[in-house]
Design an enzyme around this catalytic site. Structure first.
Site, PDB file in Angstrom:
ATOM      1  N   TYR A   9       0.851  -1.192   0.000  1.00  0.00           N
ATOM      2  CA  TYR A   9       0.000   0.000   0.000  1.00  0.00           C
ATOM      3  C   TYR A   9       0.889   1.246   0.000  1.00  0.00           C
ATOM      4  O   TYR A   9       1.568   1.545   0.992  1.00  0.00           O
ATOM      5  CB  TYR A   9      -0.929   0.029   1.213  1.00  0.00           C
ATOM      6  CG  TYR A   9      -1.921  -1.110   1.293  1.00  0.00           C
ATOM      7  CD1 TYR A   9      -2.201  -1.927   0.205  1.00  0.00           C
ATOM      8  CD2 TYR A   9      -2.593  -1.371   2.487  1.00  0.00           C
ATOM      9  CE1 TYR A   9      -3.108  -2.962   0.290  1.00  0.00           C
ATOM     10  CE2 TYR A   9      -3.526  -2.411   2.579  1.00  0.00           C
ATOM     11  CZ  TYR A   9      -3.760  -3.203   1.478  1.00  0.00           C
ATOM     12  OH  TYR A   9      -4.656  -4.244   1.577  1.00  0.00           O
TER      13      TYR A   9
ATOM     14  N   GLN B 274      -8.616 -13.381   3.904  1.00  0.00           N
ATOM     15  CA  GLN B 274      -9.128 -12.045   3.591  1.00  0.00           C
ATOM     16  C   GLN B 274      -9.558 -11.998   2.122  1.00  0.00           C
ATOM     17  O   GLN B 274      -8.759 -11.756   1.233  1.00  0.00           O
ATOM     18  CB  GLN B 274      -8.062 -10.973   3.868  1.00  0.00           C
ATOM     19  CG  GLN B 274      -8.593  -9.568   3.710  1.00  0.00           C
ATOM     20  CD  GLN B 274      -7.604  -8.502   4.167  1.00  0.00           C
ATOM     21  OE1 GLN B 274      -7.558  -7.428   3.580  1.00  0.00           O
ATOM     22  NE2 GLN B 274      -6.827  -8.784   5.200  1.00  0.00           N
TER      23      GLN B 274
ATOM     24  N   TRP C 123     -12.612  -7.562   2.550  1.00  0.00           N
ATOM     25  CA  TRP C 123     -12.275  -6.221   2.061  1.00  0.00           C
ATOM     26  C   TRP C 123     -13.246  -5.788   0.977  1.00  0.00           C
ATOM     27  O   TRP C 123     -13.943  -6.600   0.403  1.00  0.00           O
ATOM     28  CB  TRP C 123     -10.830  -6.145   1.581  1.00  0.00           C
ATOM     29  CG  TRP C 123     -10.437  -7.035   0.451  1.00  0.00           C
ATOM     30  CD1 TRP C 123     -10.014  -8.327   0.535  1.00  0.00           C
ATOM     31  CD2 TRP C 123     -10.402  -6.698  -0.939  1.00  0.00           C
ATOM     32  NE1 TRP C 123      -9.718  -8.817  -0.713  1.00  0.00           N
ATOM     33  CE2 TRP C 123      -9.949  -7.847  -1.642  1.00  0.00           C
ATOM     34  CE3 TRP C 123     -10.709  -5.538  -1.675  1.00  0.00           C
ATOM     35  CZ2 TRP C 123      -9.792  -7.873  -3.031  1.00  0.00           C
ATOM     36  CZ3 TRP C 123     -10.556  -5.562  -3.055  1.00  0.00           C
ATOM     37  CH2 TRP C 123     -10.099  -6.715  -3.717  1.00  0.00           C
TER      38      TRP C 123
ATOM     39  N   ARG D 134     -13.611   7.435  -7.128  1.00  0.00           N
ATOM     40  CA  ARG D 134     -12.597   6.487  -7.570  1.00  0.00           C
ATOM     41  C   ARG D 134     -13.067   5.601  -8.723  1.00  0.00           C
ATOM     42  O   ARG D 134     -12.283   5.200  -9.571  1.00  0.00           O
ATOM     43  CB  ARG D 134     -12.153   5.615  -6.386  1.00  0.00           C
ATOM     44  CG  ARG D 134     -11.154   6.297  -5.494  1.00  0.00           C
ATOM     45  CD  ARG D 134     -10.708   5.407  -4.370  1.00  0.00           C
ATOM     46  NE  ARG D 134     -11.762   5.213  -3.393  1.00  0.00           N
ATOM     47  CZ  ARG D 134     -11.625   4.437  -2.317  1.00  0.00           C
ATOM     48  NH1 ARG D 134     -10.508   3.772  -2.129  1.00  0.00           N
ATOM     49  NH2 ARG D 134     -12.600   4.316  -1.444  1.00  0.00           N
TER      50      ARG D 134
ATOM     51  N   GLY E 215     -12.518   1.278   4.476  1.00  0.00           N
ATOM     52  CA  GLY E 215     -11.588   2.378   4.293  1.00  0.00           C
ATOM     53  C   GLY E 215     -12.282   3.685   4.634  1.00  0.00           C
ATOM     54  O   GLY E 215     -13.508   3.745   4.731  1.00  0.00           O
TER      55      GLY E 215
END
Length: 317
Positions: A58, A181, A210, A231, A285
């Site tokens: 990241y 995940q 996620w 985004r 997020g």
């Protein structure tokens, strides 16, 4: 307002908040983000979040640094900090993948950037077909035996490979992965429900998912169309295929259900995921404090069978 609730991470004894905060695509892109990150992390912690998820890739480590600096404000024993390893961190041929060399080197880099002496969870960020399973499992087992991580898990692994890792570890007295995940949301559900959960729930491997809000689509931000700066509209994004009129209409149709329950659509989307007993946490997020203040309120929201049926009617159109 509901209070944060906590679940065991799979069959382990570790308790993680139902809502977690992750740093993917959020922290590190803007080099002046330290104040923003500190505010968001503080709001998450004050909202009961104890699980903070990162990865070396990241922003090529910058995200770990920013979140780590913010987390130093809180007692370490109250935090569950995770990071991940797999993606290339340089042009070096060995600075990638899940070889023993890369795993054991990468954990040190993540610890330094996060400013901690151990991770609570260390994830294999993808399955690596170039490395024998026994080498992968033994490398993560070594990380745990060295005290650099307490648990390990997988991310986006096929169910068959998760099973292979678990079975090899248990057969050889090694630490097995306790968590996977995957990507999971109302929009992307088939893989988790059809392949992953049928194995992981039985095996005691907890899911920490996620993109539970489908990059913001499930919050209703696209109800009126495609806003500039979002985004999913501004670049060639992996999630751009979320943004279909069919999906936008489904999200619009979910609004009356959320309104009747007195919650937001973001909270509804997270509660829908948390209905699954095999899910330990949803990783969200945030680029604004208000976003994490909203999502933490999904903790403890339980949907009745009637409400789930109404949701399913909309999603399966």
């Amino acid at each position: 307002m509901s209070r944060m609730e906590y679940r065991n991470l799979g069959r382990s004894g570790l308790k993680v908040s139902e809502v977690a905060l992750g740093g993917w695509e959020t922290y590190g892109i803007n080099q002046d983000a330290s104040a923003m990150v500190r505010e968001i992390v503080t709001a998450a912690y004050e909202g009961g979040v104890n699980f903070f998820d990162q990865a070396d890739i990241y922003a090529k480590g910058r995200s770990e640094e920013l979140m780590g600096a913010a987390l130093k404000e809180f007692p370490r024993h109250t935090l569950v900090i995770s990071s991940k390893v797999y993606w290339p961190m340089s042009d070096d041929v060995n600075d990638r993948g899940l070889s023993r060399k890369h795993v054991l080197h990468s954990i040190d880099g993540s610890l330094k950037r996060l400013g901690t002496d151990h991770l609570d969870i260390y994830f294999a960020h993808r399955y690596d077909p170039d490395v024998p399973m026994e080498e992968i499992v033994m490398a993560f087992d070594q990380v745990i035996r060295d005290g650099k991580a307490l648990y390990w898990g997988t991310s986006m692994w096929p169910a068959a490979r998760i099973a292979q890792a678990v079975e090899f570890a248990r057969a050889n007295g090694l630490h097995a992965p306790v968590t996977e995940q995957p990507e999971y949301s109302m929009i992307r559900r088939d893989r988790v429900e059809g392949e992953i959960l049928p194995y992981t729930e039985e095996a005691g491997v907890g899911l920490v998912v996620w993109s539970p809000l489908a990059m913001g689509l499930l919050t209703g931000k696209y109800d009126a169309g495609k806003p500039e700066g979002a985004r999913l509209t501004e670049k060639e994004h992996w999630g751009k295929n979320f943004l279909t009129e069919e999906n936008i209409q489904k999200v619009r149709d979910l609004k009356p259900i959320a309104d009747d329950l007195g919650i937001t659509r973001a909270q509804l989307a997270l509660a829908w995921i948390l209905r699954q007993k095999g899910v330990s946490s949803v990783i969200t997020g945030a680029t604004k404090v208000q976003q994490i203040e909203d999502t933490v309120k999904a903790a403890g929201v339980r949907l009745s069978s009637d409400v789930i049926e109404q949701i399913e009617t909309i999603l399966k159109r």
